[in-house]
Design a protein around this motif. Structure first.
Motif, PDB file in Angstrom:
ATOM      1  N   GLU A 269       0.933  -1.168   0.130  1.00  0.00           N
ATOM      2  CA  GLU A 269       0.128   0.062   0.130  1.00  0.00           C
ATOM      3  C   GLU A 269       0.961   1.194  -0.025  1.00  0.00           C
ATOM      4  OE1 GLU A 269      -3.677   0.389   2.965  1.00  0.00           O
ATOM      5  OE2 GLU A 269      -4.240  -0.366   0.938  1.00  0.00           O
TER       6      GLU A 269
ATOM      7  N   GLU B 285       2.203   1.562  -3.455  1.00  0.00           N
ATOM      8  CA  GLU B 285       1.058   1.951  -4.495  1.00  0.00           C
ATOM      9  C   GLU B 285       0.866   3.516  -4.143  1.00  0.00           C
ATOM     10  OE1 GLU B 285      -3.615   0.953  -5.688  1.00  0.00           O
ATOM     11  OE2 GLU B 285      -2.286  -0.057  -4.102  1.00  0.00           O
TER      12      GLU B 285
ATOM     13  N   LYS C 137       1.232   6.433  -7.190  1.00  0.00           N
ATOM     14  CA  LYS C 137      -0.022   7.280  -7.490  1.00  0.00           C
ATOM     15  C   LYS C 137       0.233   8.561  -7.219  1.00  0.00           C
ATOM     16  CE  LYS C 137      -3.670   3.661  -7.360  1.00  0.00           C
ATOM     17  NZ  LYS C 137      -4.900   3.086  -6.776  1.00  0.00           N
TER      18      LYS C 137
ATOM     19  N   SER D 205      -7.767  -0.093   1.180  1.00  0.00           N
ATOM     20  CA  SER D 205      -8.388  -1.275   0.816  1.00  0.00           C
ATOM     21  C   SER D 205      -8.951  -2.526   1.693  1.00  0.00           C
ATOM     22  CB  SER D 205      -8.095  -1.709  -0.881  1.00  0.00           C
ATOM     23  OG  SER D 205      -6.713  -2.321  -0.587  1.00  0.00           O
TER      24      SER D 205
ATOM     25  N   VAL E 259     -15.049  -1.242   0.805  1.00  0.00           N
ATOM     26  CA  VAL E 259     -14.818  -1.439  -0.742  1.00  0.00           C
ATOM     27  C   VAL E 259     -16.409  -1.633  -1.068  1.00  0.00           C
ATOM     28  CG1 VAL E 259     -14.060  -3.074  -2.400  1.00  0.00           C
ATOM     29  CG2 VAL E 259     -12.486  -2.399  -0.492  1.00  0.00           C
TER      30      VAL E 259
ATOM     31  N   LYS F 187     -18.304   0.422  -4.208  1.00  0.00           N
ATOM     32  CA  LYS F 187     -18.979  -0.325  -5.114  1.00  0.00           C
ATOM     33  C   LYS F 187     -20.522   0.236  -5.292  1.00  0.00           C
ATOM     34  CE  LYS F 187     -15.747  -4.040  -5.626  1.00  0.00           C
ATOM     35  NZ  LYS F 187     -15.521  -5.665  -5.416  1.00  0.00           N
TER      36      LYS F 187
ATOM     37  N   PRO G  29     -11.695   4.437  -8.579  1.00  0.00           N
ATOM     38  CA  PRO G  29     -10.369   4.504  -8.951  1.00  0.00           C
ATOM     39  C   PRO G  29      -9.414   4.778  -7.890  1.00  0.00           C
ATOM     40  CG  PRO G  29     -11.766   5.197 -10.641  1.00  0.00           C
ATOM     41  CD  PRO G  29     -12.690   5.282  -9.411  1.00  0.00           C
TER      42      PRO G  29
ATOM     43  N   SER H  27      -7.255   1.807  -3.147  1.00  0.00           N
ATOM     44  CA  SER H  27      -5.893   0.864  -3.703  1.00  0.00           C
ATOM     45  C   SER H  27      -6.433  -0.348  -3.960  1.00  0.00           C
ATOM     46  CB  SER H  27      -5.254   0.651  -2.046  1.00  0.00           C
ATOM     47  OG  SER H  27      -4.269  -0.224  -2.296  1.00  0.00           O
ATOM     48  N   HIS H  28      -5.376  -1.056  -4.810  1.00  0.00           N
ATOM     49  CA  HIS H  28      -5.623  -2.298  -5.544  1.00  0.00           C
ATOM     50  C   HIS H  28      -5.042  -3.232  -4.591  1.00  0.00           C
ATOM     51  CE1 HIS H  28      -5.876   0.156  -9.329  1.00  0.00           C
ATOM     52  NE2 HIS H  28      -7.256  -0.434  -9.033  1.00  0.00           N
ATOM     53  N   THR H  29      -4.419  -2.797  -3.650  1.00  0.00           N
ATOM     54  CA  THR H  29      -3.700  -4.014  -2.728  1.00  0.00           C
ATOM     55  C   THR H  29      -4.407  -4.786  -1.814  1.00  0.00           C
ATOM     56  OG1 THR H  29      -1.648  -2.298  -2.370  1.00  0.00           O
ATOM     57  CG2 THR H  29      -2.035  -3.987  -0.576  1.00  0.00           C
TER      58      THR H  29
END
Length: 288
Positions: free
Chosen positions: A88, A91, A95, A106, A112, A116, A124, A127-129
């Protein structure tokens, strides 16, 4: 008749604790877990860092008590929290370096889900972690492909996250875990403590509000960024999230937890807020 709207539900579990009649509940995995143990399968317990808030006993004694249930191995999810914090931090650096205004954590699955279903424009910036549970399970699944992996924690939403991941077999709440120990007459205070893993203090501190932020800061991947915490998801928090999605952010990094106080106050916790906080602080001090 009241019904839960799956299009709006974020699996935070607040309805479970709020309902005065106990009419809302999750389907338990206790029988499935105990059957797997009885059948001599390799069953591994992955215990969330919030376990430190559940008992006044030494953490090693609590882990020993969990193992006595019949688990082949008891693993601290703090090992996954270390990976989450590291990735994280990396990332966030990437970013912000690319000119993005901000990023959010995240690891809270209810947050999350809230994004959604209620603020998709914010996705966007999430975090994608993966979460500590995901990283821990991924490592164990690679090492023990045929084992039954059981996550134990205070979070109802982890059941949904586990289903989505597909490589975690069962999720037990701390209430369920304690019920098993009570039913089997297992008392943590009588146990000989298991040695704890060599994990960072920050990875074990993930469970309390502010813990993820402290773990990211401890990585020292990026300096001089502004941060804020969204401590509990309610109408006010959703409004703030909508402002963030519209570009009206007031920080570069947001730690977001659905439960006020963090995971230690989760709906599946065995003890409630004040006692949980006291136990957590005491356990963290005992770890040095």
């Amino acid at each position: 008749v009241e019904e839960i709207d799956p299009e709006k539900c974020i699996y935070c579990g607040k309805c479970i604790t709020a309902c005065p009649f106990g009419a809302i509940f999750e389907l338990s995995a206790i029988v499935d877990v105990l059957k797997a143990i009885e059948n001599k399968e390799q069953v591994i317990a992955m215990v969330a860092p919030a376990i430190l808030a559940q008992y006044a006993d030494a953490p090693g004694k609590v882990l020993a008590a969990i193992k006595v249930i019949g688990f082949s191995e008891v693993v601290e999810v703090a090992r996954g929290a270390e990976k989450t914090a590291r990735h994280e931090a990396e990332e966030l650096k990437e970013k912000l370096g690319a000119g993005e205004a901000f990023m959010t954590t995240s690891c809270c699955p209810s947050y999350v889900e809230a994004v959604k279903k209620h603020v998709p424009a914010l996705l966007p910036k999430v975090s994608h972690t993966p979460s500590p549970m995901a990283y821990t399970a991924e490592e164990l699944r690679g090492k023990y492909p045929d084992a039954r992996l059981v996550f134990a924690g205070p979070c109802v939403a982890k059941r949904k996250e586990a289903r989505d991941l597909g490589y975690i077999d069962f999720v037990l709440s701390f209430e369920e875990l304690d019920a098993i120990m009570e039913g089997m007459g297992i008392k943590p205070e009588t146990m000989e403590a298991l040695p704890l893993g060599n994990y960072t203090r920050e990875s074990r501190g993930f469970a309390q509000s502010g813990g993820v932020l402290q773990a990211v800061l401890a990585e020292k991947k990026i300096e001089n960024f502004t941060s804020e915490q969204i401590n509990g998801i309610d109408k006010k928090a959703i409004k703030q999230m909508k402002l963030m999605a519209a570009g009206k952010n007031t920080a570069q990094f947001y730690e977001v937890m659905a439960c006020e106080g963090g995971c230690i106050a989760g709906p599946g916790a065995n003890v409630r807020s004040a006692k949980a906080t006291k136990n957590f602080i005491q356990a963290m001090r005992s770890l040095g």
